[in-house]
Design an enzyme around this catalytic site. Structure first.
Site, PDB file in Angstrom:
ATOM      1  N   ASP A 267     -21.985 -47.642  59.992  1.00  0.00           N
ATOM      2  CA  ASP A 267     -21.572 -47.495  61.385  1.00  0.00           C
ATOM      3  C   ASP A 267     -22.630 -46.634  62.094  1.00  0.00           C
ATOM      4  O   ASP A 267     -23.510 -46.044  61.458  1.00  0.00           O
ATOM      5  CB  ASP A 267     -20.170 -46.883  61.500  1.00  0.00           C
TER       6      ASP A 267
HETATM    7  C1  NOJ Z   1     -19.210 -47.188  66.499  1.00  0.00           C
HETATM    8  C2  NOJ Z   1     -17.921 -47.876  66.179  1.00  0.00           C
HETATM    9  O1  NOJ Z   1     -17.187 -47.117  65.249  1.00  0.00           O
HETATM   10  C3  NOJ Z   1     -18.086 -49.284  65.642  1.00  0.00           C
HETATM   11  O2  NOJ Z   1     -16.823 -49.879  65.587  1.00  0.00           O
HETATM   12  C4  NOJ Z   1     -19.046 -50.076  66.474  1.00  0.00           C
HETATM   13  O3  NOJ Z   1     -19.171 -51.377  65.951  1.00  0.00           O
HETATM   14  C5  NOJ Z   1     -20.395 -49.379  66.498  1.00  0.00           C
HETATM   15  N1  NOJ Z   1     -20.223 -48.061  67.086  1.00  0.00           N
HETATM   16  C6  NOJ Z   1     -21.460 -50.151  67.241  1.00  0.00           C
HETATM   17  O4  NOJ Z   1     -21.212 -50.155  68.590  1.00  0.00           O
END
Ligand code: NOJ
Length: 721
Positions: A267
């Protein structure tokens, strides 16, 4: 198996090029991007060189065909080996045509609808240049304080798994290479991100392996069984180790035990976050832990690009691990057809034609109709055409009904409740007032609301949380409606006119002050682009509410976590021989949630006949047939969700008081009766034992069938081995 061409491509890459393939950067870093050049600062602070950008493997956040084509073409000019970029983005519940948030879709209990919503999202996203979506999010959720519950389909492992499959089918179709109007899916957040302590985002998760496997892992696994191409790690710890560096979770379980050989992405920033987590001293150690755990792509932090080369040279990381990661990324590029057609589905003309087209909006409207849940109705709904309506509240004329993760959608294009109702009611039959803002109110607003309500026969209040109050980093400790909105209800109560509340929110709320005060409550969640139109159909009775809650609404925050599939305890409160005090209970509130899982009303009434079992005993070879007849005894066609639960009365480990095993959604015309037959197999009675083996126990079970988890007929049967 990756083919020979890709293997020889990897052989031609320098170590530096290979490592850059593992880097994911946001759009502005790239030449051809509309905001390109504005990132000198971030580039410097991240220590990202032009060389790294030219060799990077993927980009996140693109959302337009022209820009996608420009970025890809510029990249191919600067990349020595002509390796195309993977374009990824969060297309969570629609691209421009925004569908209801996943928690709302969860309440539809409708897999075809979910699949269709993902298919349309994929279509719009792919013509706009996107190859991979960071969805579905399938984290099981039991804590409505967590702002991201709106991204999940709810609290049940079986229902979540069915939705996980449906979304993956919708995004990917069955021929990702041939069909450029689909996108690869990335299931997230692996694992158990929904179980953060206290409902605080990014917080610690700690649970037994058995709990993890029994409740939290099934939906991710279901997505992978459906062919989901990618997995994203979660921010939280699992067994004390952040998921992104958790070798046991990723390399052993995900890759080893489950055999996942697709791309695993961290993530945003999660590799580097291992430093504040306290399991890595510096970026180098964070990179080491992530690559050893099996993370292929590092999103938005530079630990890999800065340190993997040295780690390989020092012999701490085998180059083979890097090669494998690169190969997985290249294989995905190949499966998406990017080597032959680097811009894939990106098509500015088609983008103009189909993005937010009528057909897609119609589908979003249908999804919104089916996701709303009628929570209360003292015969005030549907609205009678001769009644004058006062529409009041911060969401009456607001387009902020798309919900979080709708960055590609536009609030300005959303149909508001007012617009929806105006298209159904004669102009003199609809009066409007603000009443209050989401978190504030003035005397003037209250006076005006009173004046308008006075002139009407029925008051419709559009209330809720604005979209910033849930979603990522949107945890709340108090989950009532903001005080000014409760004040508005109190202010209008003395008029003694029927009050209908329509709720816009991203989590189950504590509805005291709403459910007890209003005559009808319609939970609309964040219904998306066509929300107001769908709500107008439901309020006027053109459509009949059919949603059923996929997450319990707590009686109070003090009860959380509260979920239907809990254990009985050794001192259950409702046992016939229960003592008055020494039982598992609160002294000040009930044990039960305010509104249970599976609950939802309709404008018609469904009557259940007696449940029939094919036998009193079942075996692995002779499953149990359960039949129940359901009749629509009201005057309007409607959909009922017939739910089947079981309880294992005596397991090797404690079993929940109810577990959803099957359901059927049926449309019944007035007076129509249908026999619903479920086949319950021995496999459905299996669970994880204390030694983590997955099997069933002989003995007594209960089967429960009904229209909600708390409104069922119960029968007993035995499993014989
Ligand atoms: C953080 C989030 O937790 C995740 O769900 C998302 O896909 C990513 N950022 C990318 O934007």
């Amino acid at each position: 198996m990756a083919d020979q061409q890709l293997i020889s491509l990897v052989e031609r890459m320098t170590l530096e090029e290979k490592i850059a393939q593992l880097m994911q950067l946001a759009v502005p870093f790239f030449e051809g991007a509309e905001q390109s050049g504005q990132i000198t600062g971030p580039m410097e602070s991240l220590g990202i060189t032009e060389e790294i950008v030219h060799n990077a493997g993927s980009v996140l956040g693109l959302a337009g065909a022209k820009e996608a084509i420009a970025v890809q073409e510029a990249h191919l000019r600067s990349n020595r080996l002509g390796i195309p970029l993977l374009l990824m983005a969060d297309i969570v519940h629609g691209f421009k045509t925004i569908f209801p948030v996943p928690l709302a879709m969860g309440c539809s209990w409708d897999m075809e609808l979910a699949e269709q919503s993902a298919k349309i999202a994929a279509r719009e996203a792919s013509v706009s240049g996107i190859h991979v979506t960071f969805a579905p999010m399938v984290d099981l959720v039991r804590d409505p304080r967590w702002g991201r519950v709106m991204e999940s389909t709810g609290e049940d492992p079986y229902l979540n798994s069915e939705f996980a499959r449906a979304f993956v089918r919708g995004f990917q179709g069955d021929d990702l290479s041939g069909d450029v109007h689909r996108v690869a899916a990335c299931v997230k957040h692996f694992a158990a991100y929904g179980a953060g302590e206290g409902g605080r985002d990014y917080n610690t998760v700690d649970m037994s392996e058995r709990q993890l496997r029994e409740y939290y892992l099934p939906a991710y696994k279901a997505a992978l069984e459906e062919g989901c191409e990618m997995v994203m790690t979660s921010f939280n710890t699992v067994h004390g180790v952040p998921a992104t560096g958790n070798k046991r979770l990723m390399r052993d379980l995900l890759r080893g035990e489950w055999g996942f050989d697709g791309v695993l992405i961290s993530d945003w920033g999660a590799v580097k976050e291992m430093i504040p987590h306290g399991v890595a001293e510096d970026e180098e150690e964070a990179a080491l832990k992530a690559i050893l755990a099996g993370v292929d792509i590092e999103m938005m932090t530079p630990c890999y690009v800065h340190h993997l080369q040295d780690l390989v040279r020092e012999g701490k990381v085998e180059e083979r691990l890097i090669d494998e990661a690169v190969l997985r990324i290249l294989s995905l590029k190949k499966r998406l057809g990017l080597f032959e057609r680097p811009v894939r589905g990106a098509d500015p003309a088609l983008e103009q034609e189909i993005v937010f087209c009528d057909e897609h909006r119609q589908a979003a409207r249908e999804a919104a109709v089916k996701s709303c849940v009628l929570l209360k109705n003292n015969s005030v709904l549907p609205l009678k055409s001769e009644k004058r309506v006062a529409l009041i509240g911060p969401f009456a004329a607001s387009g902020d009904i798309l919900g979080p993760w709708s960055w590609t959608g536009s609030k300005e294009d959303a149909i508001t409740v007012e617009q929806g109702l105006r298209s159904k009611l004669a102009s003199d039959m609809l009066l409007t007032a603000e009443g209050c803002d989401v978190t504030s109110v003035t005397e003037q607003q209250l006076d005006e609301a009173l004046k308008v309500a006075n002139e009407a026969d029925v008051i419709v209040l559009a209330l809720g949380e604005d979209s910033e109050m849930s979603g990522e980093a949107g945890s709340r400790a108090f989950i009532t409606l903001p005080e000014p909105q409760l004040e508005l209800i109190q202010h209008l109560k003395p008029l003694q006119k029927p009050i209908v509340v329509v709720l816009f929110n991203g989590r189950p709320l504590d509805l005291h002050g709403v459910l007890d005060e209003a005559d009808a409550v319609l939970e609309a969640w964040y219904p998306g682009s066509e929300g107001g139109a769908a709500i107008a159909e439901l309020l006027t009775g053109e459509a009949n509410p059919s949603g059923r809650l996929s997450m319990s609404f707590p009686y109070s925050v003090g009860q959380i976590p509260v979920y239907y599939n809990h254990f009985n305890t050794g001192r259950p409160k409702d046992a016939p021989d229960a003592q008055e005090r020494y039982v598992s209970q609160y002294l000040d509130i009930p044990n039960e949630p305010l509104l249970p899982f599976g609950f939802g009303l309709s404008y018609t009434e469904f009557q259940y006949g007696k449940m029939m079992l094919s036998a009193e005993e079942m075996t692995a070879k002779s499953p149990l047939e359960i039949t129940v007849s359901v009749t629509n005894v009201g005057e309007m066609a409607g959909e009922e969700v017939v739910q089947l639960y079981i309880r294992d009365m005596s397991g090797e480990v404690v079993r929940p008081v109810q577990e959803l095993k099957d359901f059927r959604k049926v449309l019944l015309q007035p007076g129509e009766q249908q026999d619903i037959t479920f086949i319950l197999t021995e496999e459905q009675l299996r669970y994880h034992h204390s030694d983590l083996t997955y099997s069933s126990d002989a003995g007594e079970f209960c089967v429960m069938v009904g229209g909600s988890s708390k409104d069922t007929e119960i029968r007993r049967f035995r499993l014989k081995k």
